[in-house]
Design an enzyme around this catalytic site. Structure first.
Site, PDB file in Angstrom:
ATOM      1  CG  HIS A  16      49.589  67.856  45.846  1.00 19.55           C
ATOM      2  ND1 HIS A  16      49.528  67.425  44.551  1.00 19.55           N
ATOM      3  CD2 HIS A  16      49.921  66.766  46.581  1.00 19.55           C
ATOM      4  CE1 HIS A  16      49.822  66.133  44.506  1.00 19.55           C
ATOM      5  NE2 HIS A  16      50.067  65.701  45.714  1.00 19.55           N
TER       6      HIS A  16
ATOM      7  CB  SER B  28      42.532  57.872  41.300  1.00 19.61           C
ATOM      8  OG  SER B  28      43.827  57.586  41.713  1.00 19.61           O
TER       9      SER B  28
ATOM     10  CE  LYS C 209      45.650  58.881  44.162  1.00 16.24           C
ATOM     11  NZ  LYS C 209      46.926  58.413  44.805  1.00 16.24           N
TER      12      LYS C 209
ATOM     13  CG  PHE D  20      50.434  51.188  35.214  1.00 14.75           C
ATOM     14  CD1 PHE D  20      50.091  52.180  36.128  1.00 14.75           C
ATOM     15  CD2 PHE D  20      49.977  49.898  35.426  1.00 14.75           C
ATOM     16  CE1 PHE D  20      49.295  51.883  37.233  1.00 14.75           C
ATOM     17  CE2 PHE D  20      49.189  49.598  36.524  1.00 14.75           C
ATOM     18  CZ  PHE D  20      48.837  50.592  37.427  1.00 14.75           C
TER      19      PHE D  20
HETATM   20  P1  A3P Z   1      44.718  55.199  39.333  1.00 16.24           P
HETATM   21  O1  A3P Z   1      44.345  55.141  40.785  1.00 16.24           O
HETATM   22  O2  A3P Z   1      43.566  55.611  38.462  1.00 16.24           O
HETATM   23  O3  A3P Z   1      45.366  53.945  38.856  1.00 16.24           O
HETATM   24  P2  A3P Z   1      49.157  60.715  41.920  1.00 16.24           P
HETATM   25  O4  A3P Z   1      50.545  60.278  41.742  1.00 16.24           O
HETATM   26  O5  A3P Z   1      48.904  62.133  41.509  1.00 16.24           O
HETATM   27  O6  A3P Z   1      48.659  60.426  43.301  1.00 16.24           O
HETATM   28  O7  A3P Z   1      48.247  59.881  40.899  1.00 16.24           O
HETATM   29  C1  A3P Z   1      48.070  58.497  41.078  1.00 16.24           C
HETATM   30  C2  A3P Z   1      47.406  57.953  39.818  1.00 16.24           C
HETATM   31  O8  A3P Z   1      48.373  57.965  38.754  1.00 16.24           O
HETATM   32  C3  A3P Z   1      46.974  56.489  40.000  1.00 16.24           C
HETATM   33  O9  A3P Z   1      45.804  56.354  39.171  1.00 16.24           O
HETATM   34  C4  A3P Z   1      48.170  55.756  39.429  1.00 16.24           C
HETATM   35  O10 A3P Z   1      47.922  54.435  39.048  1.00 16.24           O
HETATM   36  C5  A3P Z   1      48.487  56.645  38.215  1.00 16.24           C
HETATM   37  N1  A3P Z   1      49.840  56.407  37.684  1.00 16.24           N
HETATM   38  C6  A3P Z   1      51.026  56.457  38.323  1.00 16.24           C
HETATM   39  N2  A3P Z   1      52.030  56.100  37.504  1.00 16.24           N
HETATM   40  C7  A3P Z   1      51.463  55.806  36.290  1.00 16.24           C
HETATM   41  C8  A3P Z   1      51.971  55.353  35.023  1.00 16.24           C
HETATM   42  N3  A3P Z   1      53.251  55.103  34.829  1.00 16.24           N
HETATM   43  N4  A3P Z   1      51.077  55.167  34.012  1.00 16.24           N
HETATM   44  C9  A3P Z   1      49.755  55.406  34.192  1.00 16.24           C
HETATM   45  N5  A3P Z   1      49.229  55.826  35.365  1.00 16.24           N
HETATM   46  C10 A3P Z   1      50.061  56.017  36.422  1.00 16.24           C
END
Ligand code: A3P
Length: 289
Positions: free
Chosen positions: A101, A131, A46, A222
């Site tokens: 991870h 998250s 996350k 995003f």
């Molecule tokens: P949120 O739940 O706060 O929106 P991981 O990939 O390590 O599991 O992390 C997931 C988090 O990264 C989520 O956060 C997700 O929305 C965010 N994320 C993924 N792609 C993104 C992007 N292009 N811009 C901003 N945040 C992004």
């Protein structure tokens, strides 16, 4: 740790999910021949893993969109130790991008003797917790997170995917990898994505033009990633990940913790994190307060 969650496999010094990992896949990872040209995205879950997987796929391919438009992220940038890695490893083209991870010490021996590079993405742990709380709701293979208050305890005790955040950060911050490792924060990426991509390109000696960097930044927004089925996890069966409960690409912002923690919860959270990081010779890039 007593009462392990049902989804978990206590291996590699933390909790792995039985859906993605088993003892065989971990054995495979231990023997995995890391190449000098490999690039790893290392994160605590996350922290922005999927985002960096997307960025790396583009940066390492000179901005070519083919990989992000044809291959799902888990096959484009597979996870070390996962069952999937063994299935697709021989399809990966050099320079390979891999995600991990795992704790630094649990990386395969060939990684430690190689010249492979690492991009470690850090994120404010309060936003990681938020998250993760929503992720536990949508990822039906995990246990129900309970109330937000209960989930804070689970997070602080490491009863979540890949264990304690502080163990993960300490393990990679203490790693003596010299110029093989680059640290970047999720917050840096939100604040200035083109500048972050430029840093990554320089670190990997990719020599990308300003035009290519700007194009990569557009593809990694995003909004763009949220509608790309190869990066938004909508291809995963609803039985395992239900994007209707909470989308995987949920908010993509910094500071959402302010909408979730009350003052008592903040004090509890901060005092545990401070205590566990006491004496470390690195400072966090953001204030915990
Ligand atoms: P949120 O739940 O706060 O929106 P991981 O990939 O390590 O599991 O992390 C997931 C988090 O990264 C989520 O956060 C997700 O929305 C965010 N994320 C993924 N792609 C993104 C992007 N292009 N811009 C901003 N945040 C992004």
């Amino acid at each position: 740790m007593t009462d392990l969650p049902e989804w978990s496999l206590p291996l590699c010094g933390c909790l792995l999910t039985t859906m993605d990992f088993d003892t065989e896949s971990i054995e495979y990872a231990k023997q995995f021949p890391v190449e000098d040209t490999d690039v790893f995205v290392a994160t605590f879950p996350k922290s922005g893993t999927t985002w960096m997987q997307h960025i790396l796929s583009l940066v390492l391919n000179g901005g070519d969109l083919t990989p992000i438009n044809t291959i799902p992220n888990w096959d484009r940038v597979p996870w070390m130790g996962s069952k999937r890695l063994a299935e697709i490893a021989d399809q990966l083209k050099s320079p390979r991008a891999l995600a991990t991870h795992l704790l630094f010490a649990k990386m395969p021996p060939s990684f430690h003797t190689s010249k492979a590079k690492v991009i470690y993405v850090m994120r404010n742990p309060k936003d990681i917790l938020v998250s993760s709380y929503y992720f536990h709701q949508m990822a039906t293979f995990l246990d129900d997170p309970g109330t937000f208050d209960e989930f804070i305890d689970k997070f602080l005790e490491g009863r979540v995917l890949f264990g304690k955040w502080t163990d993960h950060v300490k393990s990679w911050r203490r790693a003596k990898l010299g110029d093989r490792i680059m640290f970047i924060t999720y917050e840096d990426m939100v604040q200035d994505l083109p500048a972050s991509i430029r840093r990554i390109s320089d670190f990997l000696c990719c020599n990308l033009s300003e035009e290519v960097i700007q194009n990569i930044a557009k593809c990694c927004s995003f909004k763009k990633m949220k509608t790309n089925p190869l990066s938004n996890f909508s291809l995963v069966s609803k039985e395992y990940m239900n994007n209707d409960k909470s989308p995987f690409l949920r908010k993509g912002t910094t500071g959402d913790w302010k909408n979730h923690f009350d003052s008592q919860q903040l004090t509890r959270f901060e005092s545990v994190i401070h205590k566990e990081l006491e004496g470390e010779d690195f400072s966090l890039p953001w204030s915990l307060e």
